[in-house]
Design a protein around this motif. Sequence first.
Motif, PDB file in Angstrom:
ATOM      1  N   CYS A  90      12.995  -0.549  -9.836  1.00 53.24           N
ATOM      2  CA  CYS A  90      12.381  -1.394  -8.816  1.00 53.24           C
ATOM      3  C   CYS A  90      11.931  -2.727  -9.407  1.00 53.24           C
ATOM      4  CB  CYS A  90      11.187  -0.647  -8.228  1.00 53.24           C
ATOM      5  SG  CYS A  90      10.052  -1.660  -7.272  1.00 53.24           S
ATOM      6  N   PRO A  91      12.241  -3.859  -8.770  1.00 56.32           N
ATOM      7  CA  PRO A  91      11.805  -5.160  -9.284  1.00 56.32           C
ATOM      8  C   PRO A  91      10.280  -5.294  -9.391  1.00 56.32           C
ATOM      9  CG  PRO A  91      13.576  -5.457  -7.707  1.00 56.32           C
ATOM     10  CD  PRO A  91      13.172  -4.004  -7.633  1.00 56.32           C
ATOM     11  N   SER A  92       9.542  -4.723  -8.443  1.00 59.94           N
ATOM     12  CA  SER A  92       8.082  -4.813  -8.503  1.00 59.94           C
ATOM     13  C   SER A  92       7.528  -4.048  -9.697  1.00 59.94           C
ATOM     14  CB  SER A  92       7.462  -4.283  -7.202  1.00 59.94           C
ATOM     15  OG  SER A  92       7.881  -5.039  -6.097  1.00 59.94           O
ATOM     16  N   CYS A  93       8.049  -2.833  -9.921  1.00 65.64           N
ATOM     17  CA  CYS A  93       7.631  -2.071 -11.104  1.00 65.64           C
ATOM     18  C   CYS A  93       8.061  -2.791 -12.382  1.00 65.64           C
ATOM     19  CB  CYS A  93       8.226  -0.667 -11.068  1.00 65.64           C
ATOM     20  SG  CYS A  93       7.429   0.466  -9.908  1.00 65.64           S
ATOM     21  N   SER A  94       9.239  -3.410 -12.342  1.00 65.58           N
ATOM     22  CA  SER A  94       9.710  -4.148 -13.510  1.00 65.58           C
ATOM     23  C   SER A  94       8.799  -5.335 -13.799  1.00 65.58           C
ATOM     24  CB  SER A  94      11.150  -4.620 -13.283  1.00 65.58           C
ATOM     25  OG  SER A  94      12.017  -3.518 -13.098  1.00 65.58           O
ATOM     26  N   PHE A  95       8.331  -5.994 -12.759  1.00 69.54           N
ATOM     27  CA  PHE A  95       7.342  -7.068 -12.895  1.00 69.54           C
ATOM     28  C   PHE A  95       6.105  -6.542 -13.614  1.00 69.54           C
ATOM     29  CE2 PHE A  95       3.676  -9.136 -10.553  1.00 69.54           C
ATOM     30  CZ  PHE A  95       3.757 -10.375 -11.181  1.00 69.54           C
ATOM     31  N   ASN A  96       5.634  -5.366 -13.209  1.00 70.40           N
ATOM     32  CA  ASN A  96       4.487  -4.759 -13.864  1.00 70.40           C
ATOM     33  C   ASN A  96       4.779  -4.503 -15.334  1.00 70.40           C
ATOM     34  OD1 ASN A  96       2.349  -2.973 -14.649  1.00 70.40           O
ATOM     35  ND2 ASN A  96       2.035  -2.455 -12.493  1.00 70.40           N
ATOM     36  N   MET A  97       5.937  -3.935 -15.620  1.00 70.42           N
ATOM     37  CA  MET A  97       6.281  -3.591 -16.998  1.00 70.42           C
ATOM     38  C   MET A  97       6.465  -4.806 -17.889  1.00 70.42           C
ATOM     39  SD  MET A  97       6.138  -0.314 -17.277  1.00 70.42           S
ATOM     40  CE  MET A  97       4.663  -0.655 -16.300  1.00 70.42           C
ATOM     41  N   ASP A  98       6.792  -5.951 -17.307  1.00 74.57           N
ATOM     42  CA  ASP A  98       6.907  -7.172 -18.104  1.00 74.57           C
ATOM     43  C   ASP A  98       5.591  -7.544 -18.779  1.00 74.57           C
ATOM     44  OD1 ASP A  98       9.611  -7.693 -17.731  1.00 74.57           O
ATOM     45  OD2 ASP A  98       9.300  -8.927 -15.951  1.00 74.57           O
ATOM     46  N   HIS A  99       4.489  -6.977 -18.309  1.00 76.10           N
ATOM     47  CA  HIS A  99       3.176  -7.284 -18.874  1.00 76.10           C
ATOM     48  C   HIS A  99       2.717  -6.251 -19.906  1.00 76.10           C
ATOM     49  CE1 HIS A  99       3.283  -9.257 -14.892  1.00 76.10           C
ATOM     50  NE2 HIS A  99       2.520 -10.167 -15.434  1.00 76.10           N
ATOM     51  N   THR A 100       3.565  -5.298 -20.255  1.00 78.73           N
ATOM     52  CA  THR A 100       3.111  -4.118 -20.979  1.00 78.73           C
ATOM     53  C   THR A 100       3.244  -4.208 -22.495  1.00 78.73           C
ATOM     54  OG1 THR A 100       3.691  -2.745 -19.074  1.00 78.73           O
ATOM     55  CG2 THR A 100       3.424  -1.619 -21.188  1.00 78.73           C
ATOM     56  N   ASP A 101       4.372  -4.670 -22.999  1.00 78.67           N
ATOM     57  CA  ASP A 101       4.632  -4.564 -24.435  1.00 78.67           C
ATOM     58  C   ASP A 101       3.548  -5.196 -25.300  1.00 78.67           C
ATOM     59  OD1 ASP A 101       6.913  -3.024 -24.319  1.00 78.67           O
ATOM     60  OD2 ASP A 101       8.289  -4.730 -24.353  1.00 78.67           O
ATOM     61  N   GLY A 102       3.052  -6.343 -24.891  1.00 77.11           N
ATOM     62  CA  GLY A 102       2.044  -7.021 -25.700  1.00 77.11           C
ATOM     63  C   GLY A 102       0.746  -6.262 -25.829  1.00 77.11           C
ATOM     64  N   ALA A 103       0.487  -5.348 -24.886  1.00 77.50           N
ATOM     65  CA  ALA A 103      -0.763  -4.589 -24.913  1.00 77.50           C
ATOM     66  C   ALA A 103      -0.688  -3.360 -25.809  1.00 77.50           C
ATOM     67  CB  ALA A 103      -1.140  -4.153 -23.497  1.00 77.50           C
ATOM     68  N   LEU A 104       0.510  -2.910 -26.161  1.00 78.03           N
ATOM     69  CA  LEU A 104       0.659  -1.616 -26.834  1.00 78.03           C
ATOM     70  C   LEU A 104      -0.085  -1.540 -28.163  1.00 78.03           C
ATOM     71  CD1 LEU A 104       4.457  -0.933 -26.167  1.00 78.03           C
ATOM     72  CD2 LEU A 104       2.482  -0.097 -24.872  1.00 78.03           C
ATOM     73  N   VAL A 105       0.046  -2.565 -28.992  1.00 79.32           N
ATOM     74  CA  VAL A 105      -0.601  -2.521 -30.304  1.00 79.32           C
ATOM     75  C   VAL A 105      -2.118  -2.508 -30.159  1.00 79.32           C
ATOM     76  CG1 VAL A 105      -0.582  -5.050 -30.595  1.00 79.32           C
ATOM     77  CG2 VAL A 105      -0.648  -3.557 -32.605  1.00 79.32           C
ATOM     78  N   HIS A 106      -2.627  -3.156 -29.124  1.00 81.92           N
ATOM     79  CA  HIS A 106      -4.073  -3.192 -28.908  1.00 81.92           C
ATOM     80  C   HIS A 106      -4.572  -1.863 -28.344  1.00 81.92           C
ATOM     81  CE1 HIS A 106      -3.787  -7.433 -29.774  1.00 81.92           C
ATOM     82  NE2 HIS A 106      -2.880  -7.571 -28.813  1.00 81.92           N
ATOM     83  N   LEU A 107      -3.814  -1.270 -27.413  1.00 82.48           N
ATOM     84  CA  LEU A 107      -4.193   0.031 -26.877  1.00 82.48           C
ATOM     85  C   LEU A 107      -4.267   1.071 -27.989  1.00 82.48           C
ATOM     86  CD1 LEU A 107      -2.031   0.184 -23.613  1.00 82.48           C
ATOM     87  CD2 LEU A 107      -4.520  -0.084 -23.749  1.00 82.48           C
ATOM     88  N   ALA A 108      -3.340   0.998 -28.930  1.00 79.69           N
ATOM     89  CA  ALA A 108      -3.310   1.971 -30.020  1.00 79.69           C
ATOM     90  C   ALA A 108      -4.586   1.927 -30.860  1.00 79.69           C
ATOM     91  CB  ALA A 108      -2.089   1.731 -30.908  1.00 79.69           C
ATOM     92  N   GLN A 109      -5.224   0.762 -30.932  1.00 81.06           N
ATOM     93  CA  GLN A 109      -6.462   0.653 -31.696  1.00 81.06           C
ATOM     94  C   GLN A 109      -7.643   1.329 -30.996  1.00 81.06           C
ATOM     95  OE1 GLN A 109      -5.665  -0.617 -34.666  1.00 81.06           O
ATOM     96  NE2 GLN A 109      -3.675  -0.857 -33.640  1.00 81.06           N
ATOM     97  N   ARG A 110      -7.464   1.644 -29.725  1.00 79.41           N
ATOM     98  CA  ARG A 110      -8.543   2.274 -28.957  1.00 79.41           C
ATOM     99  C   ARG A 110      -8.164   3.696 -28.557  1.00 79.41           C
ATOM    100  NH1 ARG A 110     -12.084   0.325 -30.988  1.00 79.41           N
ATOM    101  NH2 ARG A 110     -13.517   1.106 -29.384  1.00 79.41           N
ATOM    102  N   ASP A 111      -7.315   4.336 -29.370  1.00 76.90           N
ATOM    103  CA  ASP A 111      -6.970   5.747 -29.178  1.00 76.90           C
ATOM    104  C   ASP A 111      -6.235   5.979 -27.858  1.00 76.90           C
ATOM    105  OD1 ASP A 111      -6.882   8.436 -29.943  1.00 76.90           O
ATOM    106  OD2 ASP A 111      -8.771   8.918 -28.940  1.00 76.90           O
ATOM    107  N   VAL A 112      -5.348   5.051 -27.508  1.00 75.99           N
ATOM    108  CA  VAL A 112      -4.619   5.144 -26.240  1.00 75.99           C
ATOM    109  C   VAL A 112      -3.122   5.009 -26.500  1.00 75.99           C
ATOM    110  CG1 VAL A 112      -4.234   4.131 -23.959  1.00 75.99           C
ATOM    111  CG2 VAL A 112      -6.547   4.184 -24.930  1.00 75.99           C
ATOM    112  N   SER A 113      -2.357   5.938 -25.944  1.00 74.70           N
ATOM    113  CA  SER A 113      -0.898   5.854 -25.951  1.00 74.70           C
ATOM    114  C   SER A 113      -0.424   5.514 -24.544  1.00 74.70           C
ATOM    115  CB  SER A 113      -0.303   7.192 -26.401  1.00 74.70           C
ATOM    116  OG  SER A 113       1.108   7.133 -26.450  1.00 74.70           O
ATOM    117  N   PHE A 114       0.794   4.994 -24.447  1.00 74.27           N
ATOM    118  CA  PHE A 114       1.351   4.590 -23.152  1.00 74.27           C
ATOM    119  C   PHE A 114       2.761   5.124 -23.017  1.00 74.27           C
ATOM    120  CE2 PHE A 114       4.040   1.914 -20.569  1.00 74.27           C
ATOM    121  CZ  PHE A 114       3.292   1.725 -19.413  1.00 74.27           C
ATOM    122  N   ALA A 115       3.117   5.541 -21.795  1.00 78.85           N
ATOM    123  CA  ALA A 115       4.499   5.925 -21.505  1.00 78.85           C
ATOM    124  C   ALA A 115       4.798   5.632 -20.049  1.00 78.85           C
ATOM    125  CB  ALA A 115       4.736   7.403 -21.797  1.00 78.85           C
TER     126      ALA A 115
END
Length: 259
Positions: A90-115
Motif C-alpha cells: 500500500c502506498p500509504s503504508c509505504s509512506f509510513n515506512m519511509d520514516h522508519t529506517d533512521g529510527a532503528l538505531v535509536h530505538l535499539a538504544q532504548r531496548d526496542v526492536s521493530f518489525a
Amino acid sequence: MSTRTVDNSKVVSREEWLEARKKLLAREKQLTRERDAIAAERRQLPWVKVEKNYVFDSPSGKKTLANLFDGKSQLIVYHLMFGPEWEEACPSCSFNMDHTDGALVHLAQRDVSFAAISRAAYPKIAAFKKRMGWRFNWVSSNANEFNDDYHVVFTKEEFAAGNVDHNFNLEAFPGTDAPGISVFFKDQNGEIFHTYSAYARGTETTMNTYNYLDYVPKGRDEDGLAFTMSWLRHHDRYDTGQLADANMPYWPPDALSPR
C-alpha cells in the motif's frame, strides 16, 4: 478546521504577530502536557498474554514472534498492508515506512526492536523491500493468523455482514487489509504480552512528513482531494504520478490515477 488559506491570511505588524503567536503557544503547551499524560496512561494499560506460537517467513528462514524481539524486551510491529494477491505494498503504508529506517538505531538504544509484518509471501516482500531501499526487518505472516488476530485483515463473511472489527469497533471499511501498530513485551521467562495496538489515525504520529506539513501555511492541503492521502505515491513514482496496482486494492475505487 480553520478555513484560513495562504490567499486570505491577515497580514499584521510584528507586534501583533507575536501576540497571536504567544496565544497559540499556550494551547500548544496544553497539548504537549495532554500528550504526555496520554502516553503515561498508555503505558499503564493492562497486558494480554500471547498464547499462540506465531511463525513467520523471514530472510533467514522461519522466525517466531519471540525471535523478532532480537534480544530486546520490547517489540513494535507495524502491520504493513500487502495482501497475498497484491504486487506492491500500500502506498500509504509505504509512506509510513519511509520514516522508519533512521529510527532503528535509536530505538535499539532504548531496548526496542521493530518489525513490519504483512500477509504477502516473503519473495514478494523481499522484492518490494529491495526496490524501496528499506533496511527494517519485514516478515511474512502468510502462513499464520497473526494479522487476523490483531484485526488488520477482514474476511469475506465480515464484509458480507456490512461491518468489520476495526479500531475497536464494528464499522464499515473499504478493503481487506488495514494498517496498524501493535506493541509487545517479553519478560525474563520468555513469555510474551500484547500491551498496545493503534489503528486508523492512531498510526499517524510515526509519519514525520505530516508533522512537518502541519507547520507550513498550506498544511496537509488534503481537503479538496478525492480522499485523504490520495496524493501519495511510492517514493520512486512521484515523477510519473503512477499509482501502484491497476486495481488499487488498498484504496477506494475512485482514487485518481495519475494525478
